[in-house]
Write a protein that holds these residues in place. Structure first.
Motif, mmCIF file in Angstrom:
data_model
loop_
_atom_site.group_PDB
_atom_site.id
_atom_site.type_symbol
_atom_site.label_atom_id
_atom_site.label_comp_id
_atom_site.label_asym_id
_atom_site.label_seq_id
_atom_site.Cartn_x
_atom_site.Cartn_y
_atom_site.Cartn_z
ATOM 1 N N ASN A 129 35.165 57.886 5.817
ATOM 2 C CA ASN A 129 34.600 58.848 4.863
ATOM 3 C C ASN A 129 35.526 60.055 4.792
ATOM 4 N N GLY A 130 36.474 59.977 3.885
ATOM 5 C CA GLY A 130 37.436 61.055 3.727
ATOM 6 C C GLY A 130 38.818 60.506 3.450
ATOM 7 N N HIS A 131 39.313 60.763 2.273
ATOM 8 C CA HIS A 131 40.672 60.346 1.924
ATOM 9 C C HIS A 131 41.169 61.233 0.781
ATOM 10 N N HIS A 132 42.437 61.119 0.479
ATOM 11 C CA HIS A 132 43.005 61.826 -0.669
ATOM 12 C C HIS A 132 44.291 61.136 -1.068
ATOM 13 N N SER A 133 44.646 61.260 -2.333
ATOM 14 C CA SER A 133 45.944 60.772 -2.795
ATOM 15 C C SER A 133 47.007 61.798 -2.398
ATOM 16 N N GLN B 195 30.625 83.442 -10.536
ATOM 17 C CA GLN B 195 30.259 84.175 -11.748
ATOM 18 C C GLN B 195 31.444 84.996 -12.245
ATOM 19 N N GLY B 196 31.778 84.809 -13.518
ATOM 20 C CA GLY B 196 32.900 85.525 -14.111
ATOM 21 C C GLY B 196 34.201 84.775 -14.087
ATOM 22 N N LEU B 197 34.257 83.644 -13.378
ATOM 23 C CA LEU B 197 35.478 82.836 -13.342
ATOM 24 C C LEU B 197 35.582 81.954 -14.590
ATOM 25 N N LYS B 198 36.799 81.629 -14.958
ATOM 26 C CA LYS B 198 37.006 80.634 -16.000
ATOM 27 C C LYS B 198 36.398 79.311 -15.558
ATOM 28 N N LYS B 199 36.038 78.488 -16.512
ATOM 29 C CA LYS B 199 35.410 77.208 -16.171
ATOM 30 C C LYS B 199 36.401 76.232 -15.561
ATOM 31 N N LYS B 200 37.666 76.400 -15.864
ATOM 32 C CA LYS B 200 38.696 75.503 -15.342
ATOM 33 C C LYS B 200 39.789 76.329 -14.676
ATOM 34 N N LEU B 201 40.061 76.018 -13.403
ATOM 35 C CA LEU B 201 41.048 76.746 -12.620
ATOM 36 C C LEU B 201 42.125 75.776 -12.148
ATOM 37 N N ARG B 202 43.360 76.148 -12.302
ATOM 38 C CA ARG B 202 44.462 75.278 -11.919
ATOM 39 C C ARG B 202 44.761 75.447 -10.434
ATOM 40 N N GLN B 203 44.905 74.339 -9.719
ATOM 41 C CA GLN B 203 45.318 74.352 -8.316
ATOM 42 C C GLN B 203 46.547 73.459 -8.178
ATOM 43 N N PRO B 204 47.725 74.022 -7.981
ATOM 44 C CA PRO B 204 48.947 73.218 -7.935
ATOM 45 C C PRO B 204 49.207 72.595 -6.567
ATOM 46 N N ASN B 205 49.704 71.392 -6.579
ATOM 47 C CA ASN B 205 50.261 70.695 -5.409
ATOM 48 C C ASN B 205 49.390 70.837 -4.165
ATOM 49 N N ASP B 206 48.168 70.329 -4.256
ATOM 50 C CA ASP B 206 47.223 70.423 -3.148
ATOM 51 C C ASP B 206 46.596 69.055 -2.918
ATOM 52 N N GLU B 207 45.952 68.911 -1.767
ATOM 53 C CA GLU B 207 45.187 67.704 -1.482
ATOM 54 C C GLU B 207 43.819 67.801 -2.148
ATOM 55 N N LEU B 208 43.411 66.717 -2.785
ATOM 56 C CA LEU B 208 42.095 66.661 -3.421
ATOM 57 C C LEU B 208 41.209 65.777 -2.549
ATOM 58 N N TYR B 209 40.347 66.411 -1.771
ATOM 59 C CA TYR B 209 39.497 65.664 -0.843
ATOM 60 C C TYR B 209 38.467 64.826 -1.598
ATOM 61 N N ALA B 210 38.280 63.592 -1.136
ATOM 62 C CA ALA B 210 37.341 62.684 -1.775
ATOM 63 C C ALA B 210 36.602 61.868 -0.719
ATOM 64 N N ASN B 211 35.433 61.387 -1.111
ATOM 65 C CA ASN B 211 34.651 60.450 -0.294
ATOM 66 C C ASN B 211 34.268 61.027 1.062
ATOM 67 N N LYS C 105 44.064 56.091 -9.782
ATOM 68 C CA LYS C 105 45.369 55.422 -9.911
ATOM 69 C C LYS C 105 46.457 56.126 -9.105
ATOM 70 N N LEU C 106 46.172 57.315 -8.598
ATOM 71 C CA LEU C 106 47.158 58.051 -7.802
ATOM 72 C C LEU C 106 47.204 57.589 -6.356
ATOM 73 N N TYR C 107 46.264 56.735 -5.952
ATOM 74 C CA TYR C 107 46.184 56.319 -4.552
ATOM 75 C C TYR C 107 47.177 55.215 -4.216
#
Length: 487
Positions: free
Chosen positions: A139-143, A161-177, A197-199
């Motif tokens: 339980n825990g992986h990332h591409s 509150q007050g943040l844009k709805k979409k925030l860019r995060q460059p070159n990071d791990e995206l935790y999943a599962n 498909k990135l895995y």
């Protein structure tokens, strides 16, 4: 003068009655444990820096929490956790310290669960309840680290509150599962799309469909306390991004106080438009002429803006667009005071064939009146390495000798980054200087030796190398002096 004394007393009374700012959040950053692929030794100072620079947090750091107890935590409002045990129970803190953390949060205090701390303490049930989501075996992986977008799913929470709805995060791990607690026990503030498909094809954990939205930011209540979870920020560069810093410090403040006062950078604000994110326009000058936002230090006509140290008129003179400073004129200072800046100046050293070493055209450019960049005839004139033109005098020799012949105009282009200091004028982070001599790099982020006065705006000084026996008569010439503030 009685009226003046009365006014002074009134001002002191009003100052005493003025409301103080909110008390700082007393924060303990618990770090340490296994290093592995998550280098807490690099990241933890950056986390502490992000909090401290808001002015809202008073941060202490401990790299060893074993042996701690409730007395360790009693003075704090918030714990930030950047700890991983490497699945080695010998690195666990022990029952008393672990219970102290649980009781701290339950009592109404705050906790920030940072990134791979979710993977610590496998088998400690209460830690998992307090975490919300955990990285566990199967339980825990990332591409591979990549750029992705953080989507705000609850724009009404104080953190988001007050943040844009979409925030860019460059070159990071995206935790999943991750292994999540029952639905309803935690609250998701933001997600990111985990593109399957990135895995690596050999990854065995489930990846149904093209992808899934995965929680990146979440909150939960544990007893009377508040917990903020942030899965972003794998390494040093990833915790320096505007998205990470903004969500991290706002989440930390909420966990500690239940409210958020930390402002949102304009580029991340909900009202920001695309044009708001464009850099400020500066029109460059032709050649070495000042840019449109530069402050000109010498007008070429007179010595306006230049004084001696005591404020009296400068001993130098303006001659046809040049500043002439003859031996005995005295050091000359700008009236302007500044800190971090891009600085340009040109200088001409006279031909002095009868002299050698430090007696051939010696002067200096003093940044903040404190750190000297050597000015000297460096053409076929050997001297000690930290005293040649291009040197940070008595500290760093230049990378190369890029001297021109005496009688020719030379130039310095300087990028000065002054130290960051606390309210007591003590250095928190060093300053640096980068220098180009005649267009050639001679100093690259050379660390400034700290001196009192560096924490405040200060003038630029040009040195008069005189006041000693047999000092040679020298006329140093300067022109085209300007700076651009970089604060």
């Amino acid at each position: 003068m009685r009226w003046f004394a009365l006014l002074l007393a009134l001002a002191q009374t009003l100052a005493a009655q003025a409301p103080a700012g909110p008390p700082k959040v007393k924060t303990l950053l618990i770090t340490g444990g296994a290093v592995g692929g998550h280098d807490w030794k690099t990241v933890s100072p950056l986390l502490a820096k992000a909090l401290t620079e808001t002015g809202r947090f008073d941060v202490r750091v401990t790299e060893e929490f074993r042996g701690a107890g409730p007395e360790t935590l009693q003075r704090y409002d918030l714990v930030v956790l950047n700890f991983y045990d490497g699945r080695n129970k010998e690195l666990w803190w022990g029952d008393r310290a672990q219970q102290a953390l649980l009781d701290f949060v339950r009592s109404g205090k705050g906790l920030v669960m940072y990134h791979f701390s979710t993977a610590a303490f496998d088998g400690w049930t209460e830690y998992e309840k307090m975490s919300g989501g955990n990285w566990r075996p199967n339980n825990g992986h990332h591409s591979a680290a990549h750029d992705f977008t953080v989507d705000i799913t609850d724009p009404n929470h104080p953190i988001t509150q007050g943040l844009k709805k979409k925030l860019r995060q460059p070159n990071d791990e995206l935790y999943a599962n991750l292994r999540w607690q029952p639905e309803g026990t935690y609250h998701v503030l933001a997600t990111a799309w985990d593109e399957h498909k990135l895995y690596n094809p050999n990854d065995k954990q489930p990846k149904p469909g093209d992808g899934l939205n995965q929680p990146m930011l979440w909150t939960l209540e544990y007893g009377k306390g508040r917990v903020f979870g942030n899965a972003l920020g794998h390494d040093g560069p990833a915790v320096k991004t505007p998205t990470f810093i903004t969500t991290f410090v706002r989440g930390a403040e909420w966990a500690a106080t239940g409210a958020v006062t930390t402002p949102i950078p304009p580029s991340l604000a909900a009202a920001a438009k695309a044009e708001d994110e464009q850099p400020r326009v500066v029109t460059p000058g032709l050649g070495s002429a000042p840019a449109s936002d530069a402050v000109v230090l010498f007008n070429g006509k007179d010595m306006t803006g230049w004084v001696k140290k005591d404020g009296s008129p400068s001993g130098c003179t303006a001659v046809k667009g040049e500043m002439h400073c003859r031996t005995g004129a005295g050091d000359v200072y700008t009236s302007a005071k500044f800190q971090s800046a891009q600085i340009h100046l040109e200088f001409q050293i006279p031909s002095m064939p009868q002299q050698k070493g430090q007696l051939k055209g010696n002067s200096g450019v003093y940044l903040q009146g404190l750190t000297e960049l050597q000015v000297l005839d460096g053409y076929q004139n050997p001297t000690y390495a930290t005293g040649v033109v291009g040197a940070v005098y008595d500290q760093y020799p230049p990378l190369v000798n890029a001297s021109r012949k005496p009688g020719e105009w030379s130039s310095y282009d300087i990028v000065l980054r002054t130290p960051k200091c606390n309210e007591r004028k003590q250095q928190l982070e060093p300053g640096f200087v980068t220098v180009y001599l005649n267009g050639v790099l001679v100093q690259e982020r050379s660390e400034l030796r700290f001196r009192p006065g560096m924490c405040d705006p200060a003038p630029l000084m040009l040195q008069d190398h005189s006041g000693f026996k047999d000092a040679p008569d020298t006329t140093m010439k300067f022109r085209n002096l300007w700076y651009r503030p970089l604060n």
